[in-house]
Design a protein around this motif. Structure first.
Motif, short mmCIF file in Angstrom:
data_model
loop_
_atom_site.label_atom_id
_atom_site.label_comp_id
_atom_site.label_asym_id
_atom_site.label_seq_id
_atom_site.Cartn_x
_atom_site.Cartn_y
_atom_site.Cartn_z
N VAL A 123 45.89 52.30 31.72
CA VAL A 123 45.99 51.20 32.69
C VAL A 123 44.66 50.44 32.73
CG1 VAL A 123 46.29 50.63 35.13
CG2 VAL A 123 47.75 52.36 34.05
N ASN A 124 43.55 51.17 32.81
CA ASN A 124 42.22 50.53 32.84
C ASN A 124 41.97 49.70 31.60
OD1 ASN A 124 40.04 52.95 34.54
ND2 ASN A 124 41.90 51.95 35.23
N TYR A 125 42.33 50.25 30.44
CA TYR A 125 42.11 49.56 29.18
C TYR A 125 42.86 48.23 29.13
CZ TYR A 125 42.61 48.24 24.32
OH TYR A 125 42.64 47.51 23.17
N VAL A 126 44.13 48.27 29.48
CA VAL A 126 44.94 47.05 29.45
C VAL A 126 44.36 46.00 30.41
CG1 VAL A 126 47.22 46.08 29.96
CG2 VAL A 126 47.03 48.20 28.64
N LEU A 127 44.04 46.42 31.63
CA LEU A 127 43.45 45.48 32.59
C LEU A 127 42.12 44.92 32.09
CD1 LEU A 127 44.15 47.24 36.01
CD2 LEU A 127 45.17 45.12 35.16
N THR A 128 41.27 45.80 31.54
CA THR A 128 39.97 45.36 31.04
C THR A 128 40.12 44.38 29.89
OG1 THR A 128 38.93 47.43 31.72
CG2 THR A 128 37.79 46.15 30.02
N LEU A 129 40.92 44.72 28.92
CA LEU A 129 41.10 43.85 27.76
C LEU A 129 41.68 42.49 28.15
CD1 LEU A 129 40.71 43.76 24.71
CD2 LEU A 129 43.03 44.66 24.47
N LEU A 130 42.68 42.50 29.03
CA LEU A 130 43.27 41.24 29.48
C LEU A 130 42.27 40.38 30.25
CD1 LEU A 130 46.83 42.41 30.61
CD2 LEU A 130 46.26 41.02 28.61
N MET A 131 41.51 41.02 31.14
CA MET A 131 40.57 40.26 31.95
C MET A 131 39.39 39.74 31.12
SD MET A 131 40.55 42.27 35.60
CE MET A 131 39.53 41.03 36.38
N VAL A 132 38.81 40.57 30.28
CA VAL A 132 37.63 40.15 29.51
C VAL A 132 38.01 39.05 28.52
CG1 VAL A 132 35.88 40.86 27.82
CG2 VAL A 132 36.37 42.31 29.79
N THR A 133 39.04 39.27 27.74
CA THR A 133 39.41 38.26 26.75
C THR A 133 40.03 37.02 27.41
OG1 THR A 133 41.54 39.35 26.33
CG2 THR A 133 39.68 39.93 24.90
N GLY A 134 40.82 37.24 28.47
CA GLY A 134 41.45 36.11 29.16
C GLY A 134 40.44 35.19 29.83
N PHE A 135 39.51 35.77 30.58
CA PHE A 135 38.50 34.95 31.24
C PHE A 135 37.53 34.33 30.23
CE2 PHE A 135 39.73 37.27 35.16
CZ PHE A 135 40.04 36.16 35.92
N ALA A 136 37.21 35.07 29.16
CA ALA A 136 36.34 34.51 28.12
C ALA A 136 37.01 33.30 27.46
CB ALA A 136 36.00 35.57 27.08
N ALA A 137 38.31 33.36 27.27
CA ALA A 137 39.05 32.23 26.68
C ALA A 137 39.01 31.01 27.60
CB ALA A 137 40.49 32.64 26.40
N LEU A 138 38.83 31.26 28.90
CA LEU A 138 38.73 30.15 29.86
C LEU A 138 37.30 29.65 30.02
CD1 LEU A 138 41.12 31.55 32.63
CD2 LEU A 138 41.60 29.72 30.97
N GLY A 139 36.37 30.22 29.25
CA GLY A 139 34.99 29.77 29.29
C GLY A 139 34.07 30.61 30.17
N VAL A 140 34.58 31.67 30.76
CA VAL A 140 33.76 32.55 31.58
C VAL A 140 32.98 33.48 30.65
CG1 VAL A 140 33.83 34.38 33.35
CG2 VAL A 140 35.42 32.45 33.48
N SER A 141 31.74 33.74 30.97
CA SER A 141 30.93 34.67 30.19
C SER A 141 31.62 36.02 30.08
CB SER A 141 29.57 34.85 30.87
OG SER A 141 28.93 36.03 30.42
N TYR A 142 31.60 36.61 28.90
CA TYR A 142 32.24 37.92 28.74
C TYR A 142 31.57 38.98 29.60
CZ TYR A 142 28.52 39.26 25.40
OH TYR A 142 27.32 39.54 24.81
N VAL A 143 30.28 38.82 29.91
CA VAL A 143 29.59 39.77 30.79
C VAL A 143 30.13 39.64 32.22
CG1 VAL A 143 27.35 40.44 31.77
CG2 VAL A 143 27.54 39.87 29.34
N VAL A 144 30.33 38.42 32.69
CA VAL A 144 30.90 38.20 34.02
C VAL A 144 32.34 38.72 34.06
CG1 VAL A 144 31.61 36.42 35.69
CG2 VAL A 144 29.38 36.25 34.54
N ALA A 145 33.09 38.44 33.01
CA ALA A 145 34.48 38.92 32.95
C ALA A 145 34.53 40.44 32.95
CB ALA A 145 35.17 38.36 31.70
#
Length: 123
Positions: A78-100
């Motif tokens: 569950v953590n992995y799926v949420l992490t991967l979706l949030m990091v890559t999803g927010f990065a695709a929107l221009g958010v820093s991967y560190v912030v995501a």
């Protein structure tokens, strides 16, 4: 201060986060590993450290490690799926991967404390 599982959980979480983020920054930021792969490797490399510290220190579990580890791994999915979706999803929107990654960690922390206390490390 360290008498409550929540404070110990936060300390373990902070140590795990720094380790996880450090691996992510080295892999993606310095070595150019693709973000999804770097996130996966960083997340996975923190598993045993986090399980061991939470079991022994944060929740002081005396139950069998095997069943707890199986429950932990289910929660990791569950953590992995949420992490991967949030990091890559927010990065695709221009958010820093560190912030995501930080946001994903905060969401997972709340879910994990409840699950660890009442399910993963129950006696």
């Amino acid at each position: 201060m360290w008498s409550h599982s929540a404070s110990r959980f936060l300390l373990v979480g902070a140590l795990s986060y720094l380790f996880d983020l450090g691996v992510l920054v080295v892999l993606h930021g310095l070595l150019g590993v693709p973000l999804a792969v770097a996130t996966t490797l960083a997340f996975g490399s923190t598993l045993l450290l986090n399980f061991g510290l939470n079991r022994a220190f944060a929740f002081r579990s005396t139950g069998l490690a095997g069943p707890a580890f199986v429950r932990y791994l289910a929660l990791v999915v569950v953590n992995y799926v949420l992490t991967l979706l949030m990091v890559t999803g927010f990065a695709a929107l221009g958010v820093s991967y560190v912030v995501a990654k930080t946001g994903a960690t905060a969401v997972n922390a709340v879910l994990n404390y409840v699950a660890y206390r009442w399910w993963v490390f129950r006696a």
